[in-house]
Design an enzyme around this catalytic site. Sequence first.
Site: not given
Length: 514
Positions: A286, A293, A304, A363, A365, A367
Amino acid sequence: MDSRLLFQDAAGFATSLLAVFAVDIATGKDTEPLPALMTTSDAINDAAAKILGTGEFKAALGETLVLHSPAGLKAERLLIVGLGKAKTLSIDEIRKGAGTAVRFLKPRGLRDLAIALPQDHALSDEHLESLPCLGMTRALIEGAALAEIDYDTYKSDRKDTAVHSLTVVASDADKSSRAEIQAGFDEGLTVAAAQNFTRSLVNEPGNVLTPTVLGQRAAAMCAEVGLKCEVYSMDKLLELGMGAFAAVSQGSSEPPALIVMTYEPAGGSAPNAPVIGLVGKGITFDTGGISIKPADGMEKMKYDMAGAGAMIGAMRAIAQLKPAVKIVSVVCSAENMPDGKAFKPGDVITAMSGKTIEIINTDAEGRLVLADGLHYAKTLGCTHLIDAATLTGACVVALGILNVGLFSNDDASVEAFQSGLATSGEKFWRLPCTDEYRDQIKSQIADIMNTGKNRWGGAITAAMFLKEFVGDTPWIHLDIAGCAWNDESKPWIANGPSGIAVRSIVEWVRTFGK
Ligand code: BES
Ligand code: ZN
Ligand code: ZN
């Protein structure tokens, strides 16, 4: 590590090291700790009596003391392992104690170990509540197996510290508990192997474990244990209309993987029987995507996919423990990358359920992939859902690294889930996701947006987003962001991937089969 269970007197067992557990039985009036061994063996108690009398060993959890050539024992060494206060002893301390014994052995070049199965009746009821025989044996073998692993596979100067054999020595006096001890031993081996499998997946770097490779590893595991496994990629996502999952994947040159694993109980399941859906977030890396990030700490985002790893591991244990309920696992795996094709803030995408989503932050992502995974699991007939995801930093802020955030729309599911926690020894803390929070995700231009109006209660906002896709189906959401990776090692376990939630998910599904 070869593990076996023997019923005999531990004092007469020849091994390089025999571990025995000690608890502190001091009560309020005692100022100093009072260590006592959890064994009825006179020979072992005699061998340890002198050193325990000195007061230098306090029986704190994770504390160890080794005696060489203990008088009256066949073992070359006697290792006394502290489990902490007798009053608060649970099977989780036994798990940790067994791990401590294994991790004591490894750096010392010893290869064989025996652990005396603790005998709670060695201590009077006033000191110690009795513990379940099956659970105690199971926890012991789990702790030992989890402790065996070090995450040094990518080091070229890796030392061989493998433990060759572990013998659990149970007293031969009480014949009536033998079957339970054997069952606990067998279960412990199965569950720990599954959790270690999860940990090995989560440990892999993002360049090795792409979504495609995760799919291959899941398929290989399923073939080994006899589960049905289908692995799909972008074409299938588009065919199913999984616009949310596809959007997350589209900025990466690595194709996504939609992994569907199915367990059918022997003899099939009745038409109206429950079907459990295990849904996992499998972001193999991620970066945050276009909402990239910060560089500091980004390397950790290889974990992740720990939610996906937990579900794949749980399915492995399920295939072997064979609960009487059908279980389908849907793992949504993608890499979240920024490139010319990546989805962007402001984009509006359509999820498989038909809901439109305004992207505020790429970010958020996890969900998105779960939205389609949860909906898809329902279309596959799931009547009860659970998801696991390293979903939010906010959950780590709220609960730290000791409790997993638990959210649910169904009290009965939570109760059933919690009933397994004494066995699993894992900690979960329920947070709310009631409809008052729904305002957070209202969008100006689409049905919902993928982040909250403000940053307060970010873990709840994420749960509210998922809730949009489960409808009335009983559902549990586990935000494992704080608990999936241990930065620090403990006397009983190496640092690195924890394999959190595997044991508890397995216990939960077993409540359906009972
Ligand atoms: N994978 C992260 C969450 C995460 C954070 C996991 C720390 C483990 C440790 C997730 O995809 C994410 O980035 N969430 C954002 C959401 C925000 C943009 C609303 C977060 O938590 O900051
Ligand atoms: Zn993210
Ligand atoms: Zn993420």
